[in-house]
Motif scaffolding. Structure first.
Motif, PDB file in Angstrom:
ATOM      1  N   ALA A 185       0.832  -1.212   0.000  1.00  0.00           N
ATOM      2  CA  ALA A 185       0.000   0.000   0.000  1.00  0.00           C
ATOM      3  C   ALA A 185       0.858   1.250   0.000  1.00  0.00           C
ATOM      4  N   LEU A 186       1.967   1.205   0.748  1.00  0.00           N
ATOM      5  CA  LEU A 186       2.857   2.363   0.787  1.00  0.00           C
ATOM      6  C   LEU A 186       3.500   2.604  -0.572  1.00  0.00           C
ATOM      7  N   GLN A 187       3.934   1.535  -1.239  1.00  0.00           N
ATOM      8  CA  GLN A 187       4.540   1.691  -2.551  1.00  0.00           C
ATOM      9  C   GLN A 187       3.532   2.277  -3.534  1.00  0.00           C
ATOM     10  N   GLU A 188       2.290   1.865  -3.405  1.00  0.00           N
ATOM     11  CA  GLU A 188       1.255   2.398  -4.295  1.00  0.00           C
ATOM     12  C   GLU A 188       1.032   3.886  -4.018  1.00  0.00           C
ATOM     13  N   SER A 189       1.043   4.275  -2.733  1.00  0.00           N
ATOM     14  CA  SER A 189       0.860   5.686  -2.381  1.00  0.00           C
ATOM     15  C   SER A 189       2.015   6.539  -2.871  1.00  0.00           C
ATOM     16  N   LEU A 190       3.216   5.976  -2.892  1.00  0.00           N
ATOM     17  CA  LEU A 190       4.381   6.734  -3.358  1.00  0.00           C
ATOM     18  C   LEU A 190       4.253   7.097  -4.832  1.00  0.00           C
ATOM     19  N   ASN A 191       3.527   6.293  -5.592  1.00  0.00           N
ATOM     20  CA  ASN A 191       3.353   6.558  -7.022  1.00  0.00           C
ATOM     21  C   ASN A 191       2.209   7.532  -7.307  1.00  0.00           C
ATOM     22  N   GLN A 192       1.405   7.851  -6.290  1.00  0.00           N
ATOM     23  CA  GLN A 192       0.268   8.741  -6.493  1.00  0.00           C
ATOM     24  C   GLN A 192       0.706  10.203  -6.436  1.00  0.00           C
ATOM     25  N   ASN A 193      -0.081  11.086  -7.071  1.00  0.00           N
ATOM     26  CA  ASN A 193       0.154  12.524  -7.036  1.00  0.00           C
ATOM     27  C   ASN A 193      -0.897  13.184  -6.162  1.00  0.00           C
ATOM     28  N   PHE A 194      -0.434  14.071  -5.260  1.00  0.00           N
ATOM     29  CA  PHE A 194      -1.318  14.780  -4.347  1.00  0.00           C
ATOM     30  C   PHE A 194      -1.468  16.232  -4.811  1.00  0.00           C
ATOM     31  N   MET A 195      -2.707  16.719  -4.849  1.00  0.00           N
ATOM     32  CA  MET A 195      -2.989  18.121  -5.143  1.00  0.00           C
ATOM     33  C   MET A 195      -3.120  18.859  -3.803  1.00  0.00           C
ATOM     34  N   LEU A 196      -2.174  19.779  -3.537  1.00  0.00           N
ATOM     35  CA  LEU A 196      -2.217  20.570  -2.315  1.00  0.00           C
ATOM     36  C   LEU A 196      -2.745  21.960  -2.648  1.00  0.00           C
ATOM     37  N   ILE A 197      -3.869  22.322  -2.059  1.00  0.00           N
ATOM     38  CA  ILE A 197      -4.460  23.652  -2.239  1.00  0.00           C
ATOM     39  C   ILE A 197      -4.022  24.487  -1.035  1.00  0.00           C
ATOM     40  N   ILE A 198      -3.041  25.373  -1.246  1.00  0.00           N
ATOM     41  CA  ILE A 198      -2.390  26.105  -0.161  1.00  0.00           C
ATOM     42  C   ILE A 198      -2.827  27.563  -0.223  1.00  0.00           C
ATOM     43  N   THR A 199      -3.345  28.058   0.878  1.00  0.00           N
ATOM     44  CA  THR A 199      -3.804  29.450   0.973  1.00  0.00           C
ATOM     45  C   THR A 199      -2.781  30.261   1.758  1.00  0.00           C
ATOM     46  N   HIS A 200      -2.300  31.362   1.118  1.00  0.00           N
ATOM     47  CA  HIS A 200      -1.387  32.293   1.792  1.00  0.00           C
ATOM     48  C   HIS A 200      -2.245  33.275   2.598  1.00  0.00           C
ATOM     49  N   ARG A 201      -2.206  33.150   3.936  1.00  0.00           N
ATOM     50  CA  ARG A 201      -3.141  33.855   4.802  1.00  0.00           C
ATOM     51  C   ARG A 201      -3.019  35.379   4.668  1.00  0.00           C
ATOM     52  N   GLY A 255      -0.501  11.021   5.926  1.00  0.00           N
ATOM     53  CA  GLY A 255      -1.938  10.972   6.206  1.00  0.00           C
ATOM     54  C   GLY A 255      -2.748  12.033   5.488  1.00  0.00           C
ATOM     55  N   LEU A 256      -2.217  12.618   4.395  1.00  0.00           N
ATOM     56  CA  LEU A 256      -2.962  13.615   3.631  1.00  0.00           C
ATOM     57  C   LEU A 256      -4.171  12.982   2.957  1.00  0.00           C
ATOM     58  N   SER A 257      -5.186  13.794   2.746  1.00  0.00           N
ATOM     59  CA  SER A 257      -6.363  13.329   1.995  1.00  0.00           C
ATOM     60  C   SER A 257      -6.002  13.209   0.522  1.00  0.00           C
ATOM     61  N   TYR A 258      -6.439  12.123  -0.094  1.00  0.00           N
ATOM     62  CA  TYR A 258      -6.152  11.898  -1.513  1.00  0.00           C
ATOM     63  C   TYR A 258      -7.458  12.033  -2.310  1.00  0.00           C
ATOM     64  N   PRO A 259      -7.469  12.745  -3.441  1.00  0.00           N
ATOM     65  CA  PRO A 259      -6.307  13.303  -4.145  1.00  0.00           C
ATOM     66  C   PRO A 259      -6.017  14.764  -3.792  1.00  0.00           C
ATOM     67  N   CYS A 260      -6.907  15.439  -3.028  1.00  0.00           N
ATOM     68  CA  CYS A 260      -6.725  16.863  -2.725  1.00  0.00           C
ATOM     69  C   CYS A 260      -6.673  17.060  -1.208  1.00  0.00           C
TER      70      CYS A 260
END
Length: 649
Positions: A185-201, A255-260
């Motif tokens: 499962a970890l190897q599979e997660s390493l191949n995934q792409n995460f979309m991070l929506i970052i807000t500059h406060r 532990g980030l939410s996938y995909p965003c």
């Protein structure tokens, strides 16, 4: 016009020198300068703050950027304890300094850190991993490349990689461990792409960033620094999962939410700073030093507010001194310096050598040539307005700390107190000469802190460079690298001389050992011969004594024998005795004579009865076994008998 191959080389060199990892941004800057590498670097890293040392180190020259085309390189400075060397031109640094790439490779529950030059190949990374993980190269798949799968012969430079990279190893041909499901499962997660929506406060701006699962939290924070100009140590985050406790953790493990996943970042406020002051600091501000008018980036760039910069003198009064005045022991003074430095600027700082300056020389210079390092002397001054910025942002930068720990011995001293300043100038005059001491003595307070780069030579210690506090991280790294290049060239010569000297000493030791062994062998032979001769002499002496003793016994027995009876005497026994050589002994005995007289007769002829047996033929008897006190008549050796002698076993 540069060819495509030349442009790739120029692009790689430009990124290595400037630290710009965004390829599009680097290409844009190069195109603005018509692909002129030196002009593009000068545009990104201004050189007006560059400090060049004169040939004799007697004066400091501050001026515009050094142009190698219009200023030929000065002649080498004479070897002396006070000679300074000029900073290398940028083109030389780019051409000579290889770019170092950091790789964090994950395999199941292990992380392996690999540091290589960009001139190495992918196969060399696998060879290092083979030694670390005990996995054959043929069974190993190295994944996580942004360009997809690559061949083992691929040169890293051709991949245009950033400085920090995360890879992972797959071993499909090897049996999985007991926790195979989790690892899969970890190897599979390493191949995934995460979309991070970052807000500059502060500016209420949103960034959508894509990261692979093998990217680390630290890489995310560094990318956010490039976008927001908020240094990593001053970033205040919201939205990270509770399991994301370590910046070196991969996104797949955090532990980030996938995909965003949504995150918020802002600038961390200082204790004396209000929220409104923090928002004002989101724009770039420039300050002018009272000492020389050079520009340097202010609080927003370095995470330091105006009160921290302009209030250094008053703040220093409220803080504990970095070093006690009139400290008797330099080691104790350095312990307090290190503790106070950590309390002010954090634990991420160079490892300061604890001990005297002479002990630092011993550690850096007076070891085997392969183990020698440069000596960096940091001179602190609490009353300088540059000190806080230099310590917190330059001296504590992770790249500077890592480079210093690998290549330098770092020693520090505080010049705030007059007594400590005078003490260091005395040490400086003794070790480096009066010219260097005078140069430091004439430095103004606002030109501190200073960073001295020292290289040990056979007969003296040479000051390669003096770096003032009004510098940047990139310029500081360039000067450290330039000094390291000079030192590396000298170190290679020293290693060669040392190897040749050790080879000569080894040959001499081998010759001395062979000569010693030869002497010992000759002495052993002589002693063995002497022992053999002595043994022969002793045996000869024993043999002679035995023969003399036997001869004396024979003579005494021969004299003690009764006279031979006449033939007409009655009764007479005639004995005929055959010797081992075939001769015969004949004699007449009275029949009443005891058998012992026969034994004495045989002994008197040289055949002791304790060494020879006297045997009769018919019947065969051993006469020596009979009672010697019996008469010849009693033992039936009458009237005549033929006997023969036989040696006993």
């Amino acid at each position: 016009m540069a060819s495509n191959m030349d442009r790739e080389m120029i692009l790689a060199d430009f990124q290595a020198c400037t630290g710009i990892e965004n390829i599009d941004e680097a290409i844009t800057l190069l195109e603005q300068n018509n692909w002129d590498l030196v002009a593009a670097i000068n545009g990104v890293i201004p050189q007006e703050n560059g400090i060049l040392q004169s040939d004799y180190g007697s004066e400091t020259i501050s001026g515009p950027a050094f142009d190698p085309a219009s200023h030929p390189a000065p002649a080498p400075a004479p070897s002396s304890s006070s000679a300074f060397r000029p900073v290398l031109p940028i083109r030389q640094i780019v051409e000579r300094q290889p770019r170092m790439l950091d790789f964090r490779v994950e395999y199941r529950d292990r992380n392996v850190d690999v540091v290589l030059e960009d001139s190495c190949t992918v196969g060399e990374i696998k060879q290092i991993l083979e030694n670390e993980l005990q996995i054959p190269v043929s069974k190993m798949l190295l994944k996580g490349w942004k360009t997809g799968d690559v061949e083992d012969s691929t040169v890293l430079k051709s991949l245009h990689l950033p400085k920090n990279n995360c890879l992972y190893v797959l071993t499909p041909d090897l049996p999985p461990p007991s926790s195979s499901s989790h690892s899969s499962a970890l190897q599979e997660s390493l191949n995934q792409n995460f979309m991070l929506i970052i807000t500059h406060r502060e500016v209420q701006r949103e960034y959508n960033l894509n990261f692979s699962g093998s990217s680390t939290i630290q890489e995310v924070k560094r990318n956010v620094y490039d976008l927001t100009s908020i240094p990593v140590r001053h970033q205040l985050w919201e939205g990270w999962p509770a399991s994301a406790t370590d910046d070196s953790m991969c996104l797949a493990e955090s532990g980030l939410s996938y995909p965003c996943h949504r995150l918020t970042v802002g600038r961390r406020s200082s204790p004396t700073q209000t929220r409104e002051q923090s928002e004002e600091q989101s724009t770039d501000v420039h300050m002018v030093s009272d000492s020389d008018g050079d520009d340097f980036e202010d609080a927003p760039e370095f995470g330091v507010d105006d009160g921290e910069v302009f209030g250094m003198a008053s703040t220093a009064l409220r803080k504990s001194p970095m070093m006690p005045e009139n400290a008797e022991n330099e080691g104790d003074a350095l312990l307090q310096f290190t503790a106070e430095f950590s309390s002010r600027y954090g634990d991420c700082h160079p490892v300061f050598f604890i001990g005297s300056l002479e002990a630092a020389f011993q550690e850096a210079f007076y070891v085997k040539a392969r183990d020698r390092k440069l000596l960096a002397i940091y001179l602190h001054h609490d009353e300088s307005v540059l000190t806080n910025v230099f310590c917190s942002q330059m001296l504590c930068a992770e790249s500077v700390v890592s480079y210093l720990s690998q290549n330098y011995i770092t020693w520090a001293w505080d010049l705030t107190k007059d007594a400590n300043r005078a003490r260091f100038l005395t040490m400086c005059n003794r070790h480096f000469g009066s010219v260097v001491a005078q140069t430091i003595r004439t430095q103004k307070t606002d030109q501190f802190p200073l960073f001295l780069i020292i290289m040990g030579k056979r007969s003296s210690n040479e000051v390669l460079n003096v770096i003032q506090g009004n510098t940047t991280v990139d310029e500081l790294m360039m000067r450290l690298i330039a000094a390291m290049e000079i030192f590396s060239a000298q170190q290679q010569e020293d290693i060669k001389d040392e190897d040749e000297r050790e080879a000569r000493e080894n040959v001499k030791r081998e010759q001395d050992e062979a000569y010693r062994l030869s002497l010992e062998a000759d002495r052993a032979k002589r002693e063995a011969h002497e022992r053999e001769m002595a043994e022969q002499s002793r045996l000869e002496q024993i043999r002679k004594e035995q023969e003399e003793e036997r001869e004396a016994i024979r003579l005494s027995l021969e004299q003690a024998l009764p006279p031979e009876p006449k033939e007409d005497a009655e009764p007479v026994s005639k004995l005929r005795i055959r010797t081992p050589s075939g001769e015969f002994l004949e004699r007449r005995f009275l029949a009443s004579n005891k058998l012992q007289i026969v034994f004495d007769f045989v002994t008197s002829k040289g055949f002791p009865w304790n060494e020879f047996k006297l045997l009769s033929t018919f019947p065969r008897r051993d006469i020596t076994q009979l009672d010697p006190n019996k008469s010849l008549l009693e033992v039936k050796l009458f009237p005549q008998e033929t006997l023969f002698l036989e040696a006993k076993e």
